[in-house]
Enzyme design. Structure first.
Site, PDB file in Angstrom:
ATOM      1  N   ASP A 197       1.321  39.404   1.736  1.00  0.00           N
ATOM      2  CA  ASP A 197       1.974  38.661   2.963  1.00  0.00           C
ATOM      3  C   ASP A 197       2.643  37.406   2.333  1.00  0.00           C
ATOM      4  O   ASP A 197       2.014  36.770   1.408  1.00  0.00           O
ATOM      5  CB  ASP A 197       1.153  38.338   4.110  1.00  0.00           C
ATOM      6  CG  ASP A 197       1.895  37.617   5.288  1.00  0.00           C
ATOM      7  OD1 ASP A 197       2.777  38.256   5.789  1.00  0.00           O
ATOM      8  OD2 ASP A 197       1.373  36.609   5.491  1.00  0.00           O
ATOM      9  N   GLU A 233       5.673  40.758  -0.273  1.00  0.00           N
ATOM     10  CA  GLU A 233       6.656  40.440   0.642  1.00  0.00           C
ATOM     11  C   GLU A 233       7.419  39.270   0.342  1.00  0.00           C
ATOM     12  O   GLU A 233       6.762  38.110   0.174  1.00  0.00           O
ATOM     13  CB  GLU A 233       6.136  40.174   2.179  1.00  0.00           C
ATOM     14  CG  GLU A 233       7.234  40.401   3.086  1.00  0.00           C
ATOM     15  CD  GLU A 233       6.981  39.099   4.273  1.00  0.00           C
ATOM     16  OE1 GLU A 233       7.668  39.083   5.185  1.00  0.00           O
ATOM     17  OE2 GLU A 233       6.344  38.141   3.927  1.00  0.00           O
TER      18      GLU A 233
HETATM   19  C1  LAG Z   1       5.012  37.028   7.117  1.00  0.00           C
HETATM   20  N1  LAG Z   1       5.471  37.155   5.954  1.00  0.00           N
HETATM   21  O1  LAG Z   1       5.803  36.329   5.007  1.00  0.00           O
HETATM   22  C2  LAG Z   1       4.790  37.714   8.085  1.00  0.00           C
HETATM   23  O2  LAG Z   1       5.334  39.023   7.961  1.00  0.00           O
HETATM   24  C3  LAG Z   1       4.928  37.235   9.521  1.00  0.00           C
HETATM   25  O3  LAG Z   1       4.713  37.996  10.438  1.00  0.00           O
HETATM   26  C4  LAG Z   1       4.076  35.809   9.501  1.00  0.00           C
HETATM   27  O4  LAG Z   1       4.526  35.326  10.668  1.00  0.00           O
HETATM   28  C5  LAG Z   1       4.051  34.879   8.317  1.00  0.00           C
HETATM   29  N2  LAG Z   1       4.411  35.685   7.128  1.00  0.00           N
HETATM   30  C6  LAG Z   1       3.165  33.980   8.191  1.00  0.00           C
HETATM   31  O5  LAG Z   1       1.992  35.169   7.801  1.00  0.00           O
HETATM   32  C7  LAG Z   1       3.956  35.358  12.024  1.00  0.00           C
HETATM   33  C8  LAG Z   1       5.017  35.153  12.902  1.00  0.00           C
HETATM   34  C9  LAG Z   1       5.170  33.502  13.263  1.00  0.00           C
HETATM   35  C10 LAG Z   1       3.944  33.063  13.514  1.00  0.00           C
HETATM   36  C11 LAG Z   1       2.638  33.510  12.316  1.00  0.00           C
HETATM   37  C12 LAG Z   1       1.354  32.664  12.296  1.00  0.00           C
HETATM   38  O6  LAG Z   1       6.449  35.623  12.715  1.00  0.00           O
HETATM   39  O7  LAG Z   1       5.871  33.400  14.539  1.00  0.00           O
HETATM   40  O8  LAG Z   1       3.799  31.789  13.966  1.00  0.00           O
HETATM   41  O9  LAG Z   1       3.021  34.770  12.064  1.00  0.00           O
HETATM   42  O10 LAG Z   1       0.968  33.395  13.266  1.00  0.00           O
HETATM   43  C13 LAG Z   1       3.093  31.345  14.930  1.00  0.00           C
HETATM   44  C14 LAG Z   1       4.054  30.503  15.993  1.00  0.00           C
HETATM   45  C15 LAG Z   1       4.827  29.420  15.163  1.00  0.00           C
HETATM   46  C16 LAG Z   1       3.753  28.141  14.820  1.00  0.00           C
HETATM   47  C17 LAG Z   1       2.618  28.876  14.208  1.00  0.00           C
HETATM   48  C18 LAG Z   1       1.654  28.130  13.873  1.00  0.00           C
HETATM   49  O11 LAG Z   1       5.195  31.782  16.148  1.00  0.00           O
HETATM   50  O12 LAG Z   1       5.712  28.664  16.259  1.00  0.00           O
HETATM   51  O13 LAG Z   1       4.343  27.345  14.282  1.00  0.00           O
HETATM   52  O14 LAG Z   1       2.047  30.178  14.677  1.00  0.00           O
HETATM   53  O15 LAG Z   1       0.895  27.692  14.913  1.00  0.00           O
END
Ligand code: LAG
Ligand code: CA
Length: 499
Positions: A197, A233
């Site tokens: 990741d 990735e």
């Molecule tokens: C990835 N690849 O580089 C993953 O495929 C992707 O799914 C991951 O983001 C990201 N990197 C970090 O591993 C996902 C969500 C984000 C989420 C994050 C952490 O797409 O939206 O962020 O996982 O759970 C979430 C909130 C954010 C917030 C963050 C920290 O959506 O708004 O800032 O958590 O609290």
């Protein structure tokens, strides 16, 4: 030190997104093995923070708390059992490893984690690994917020916090050792490789050092000396200084341009047309085929996360989606990955899904529901199981049958009708125009009668066919007729569908 061992050139990986280990084990035995799927990508197996606001989003699994192996998908024992049963069924397991960061800086303190391990996010303490403040990049990151603010600056992209996630310092031997030991525990259990990741956010030299510490695959299932298959990735759509090619010496790399461009072609946006795909590959700015991990959609961009933009096709648009997946599986470029999704209550508001966070089908206590299989082979209970759609399953067979054969006998009408073969093993014809395709085409296949594996398939006895019959003459030519109104406006035949 990277060399392709068991997987280079082998074929389809299916991402069983958010499935439980118990269900994956059954799927390997009952479906994936018998149908020639090469491998499963599993959701991150490591312990993660439990997010309650919003309620148990899928993305909580991208916020590790430790490398203990309990998650919404199951216990360590269930994970172990799954790996062994899948290996026995001839299906490899690739684990999604989240090693760039731990949980959000604002995740608080306590034991709200999937194995109940204690953590303190504001103090950067993760005693179950263990990591503490010195193992994070705070001293290196120079942005005011501590977060990545500008993707044009390679230093902050690697050394600052991705969306507020505590950023690990992989320059330090302790961190490298802890990460490698986590990955080694999975290798020793029998996984055959990793989806790594967020690689854009880690320095290639640090990844190289970590990969160098990895064990060979477990010889209970794999030949002596086999190296793990690694696909990294890296989101590189162009326009940023960090390039996918910086990582291709270390392992395979996700090619995000592939699904974005293919989606645009199949949607016929900006006058893109299927005939253009004649040269699809390197000349389009894609990375070399032998480095690329390709997919039509992934768990991020099917819901507007990550990258790819609005051209990405998903199961929500099944007709175009099946065409895109069939093209991908028929075409020799890359190692292919299929998405297997769950349905959620999508709420598009000005192009943005308000419910893009929603986790898998689950019970009120947050535990993930099992995947029920209907008598007709489809999945129930909001599990989409694209990989069980017969058109997709049969194209997985096509790819296996055609493996190693070059693209051949390309034909197009200059617009959105195309056909191509794979040596003398397979041939596909796609009609994405608004008019009928009716043509006699050189297939390169041996003469005989073949069963189209899209409108149907060969019956178990081997002589019957539930779909269209295609007759290839002594000269290798066959007549194809596909109306624009057909639900699946494409036809595919291969050596294994000969009647
Ligand atoms: C990835 N690849 O580089 C993953 O495929 C992707 O799914 C991951 O983001 C990201 N990197 C970090 O591993 C996902 C969500 C984000 C989420 C994050 C952490 O797409 O939206 O962020 O996982 O759970 C979430 C909130 C954010 C917030 C963050 C920290 O959506 O708004 O800032 O958590 O609290
Ligand atoms: Ca980083």
């Amino acid at each position: 030190h990277y060399h392709c061992s068991t997987t280079c050139g082998t074929t389809s990986i299916v991402h069983l997104f958010e499935w439980r280990w118990r269900d994956i084990a059954e799927e390997c035995e009952n479906y994936l093995g018998p149908n020639g799927f090469d491998a499963v990508q599993i959701s991150p197996p490591s312990e993660n923070v439990v997010v309650a606001q919003p309620w148990r989003p899928w993305w909580e699994r991208y916020q590790p708390i430790s490398y203990k192996l309990c998650s919404r998908s199951g216990t360590e024992q269930e994970l172990r059992d799954m790996i062994s049963r899948c290996n026995k069924a001839g299906v490899k397991i690739y684990a999604d490893v989240v090693i760039n960061h731990m949980c959000s800086a604002s995740a608080g303190e306590g034991r709200r984690s999937t194995c109940g391990s204690y953590f303190n996010a504001s103090k950067e303490e993760f005693p179950s690994v263990p990591y503490s403040a010195s193992h994070f990049n705070d001293d290196k990151c120079t942005t005011a917020s501590g977060n990545i603010e500008n993707y044009q600056d390679i230093y902050q992209v690697r050394d600052c916090r991705l969306v507020g996630l505590l950023d690990l310092a992989h320059r330090k031997e302790h961190v490298r050792e802890r990460v490698a030991s986590y990955m080694n525990s999975l290798l020793d259990m029998g996984v055959a490789g990793f989806r790594v990741d967020a690689c854009k956010h880690m320095w290639p030299q640090d990844l190289n050092a970590i990969y160098g510490q990895l064990h060979n695959l477990n010889t209970e299932w794999f030949p002596e000396g086999s190296r793990p298959f690694i696909y990294q990735e890296v989101i590189d759509l162009g326009g940023e200084p960090i390039k996918a090619s910086e990582y291709s010496g270390l392992g395979h790399v996700t090619e995000f341009k592939y699904g974005a461009k293919l989606g645009s072609v199949i949607r016929r946006w900006n006058r893109d047309k299927l005939a253009d795909l004649k040269t699809f590959g390197e000349s389009w700015g894609l990375m070399p085929s032998n480095q690329a991990l390709v997919f039509v959609d992934n768990h991020d961009n099917q819901r507007g996360h990550g990258a790819g933009g609005t051209s990405i096709l998903t199961f929500w648009e099944p007709r175009m989606y099946k065409m895109a997946v069939a093209f991908m599986l028929a075409h020799p470029y890359g190692v292919t990955r299929l998405m297997s999704s769950y349905r959620w209550d999508r709420r598009l508001l000005d192009g943005k899904d308000q419910n893009d966070w929603m986790g898998p089908p689950s019970y009120p206590d947050g535990s993930t529901k099992p995947v029920p299989i209907n008598p007709d082979g489809s999945c129930g209970g909001d599990w989409v199981c694209e990989h069980r759609w017969h058109q997709i399953r049969n194209m997985v067979t096509f790819r296996n049958v055609a493996h190693g054969q070059p693209l051949s006998n390309w034909w197009d009408n200059g617009e959105n009708q195309i056909a191509f073969g794979r040596g003398d093993r397979g041939f596909i014809v796609i009609n994405n125009d608004d008019c009928t395709l009716d043509a006699s085409l050189q297939t390169g296949m041996p003469a005989g009668c073949y069963c189209d594996v899209i409108s149907g398939q060969r019956t178990a006895a081997g002589t019957g066919c539930t779909g269209k019959r295609i007759t290839v003459g002594e000269d290798g030519r066959a007549r194809f007729s596909i109306k624009a109104s057909e639900e699946d406006p494409f036809v595919a035949i291969h050596s294994g569908s000969k009647l």
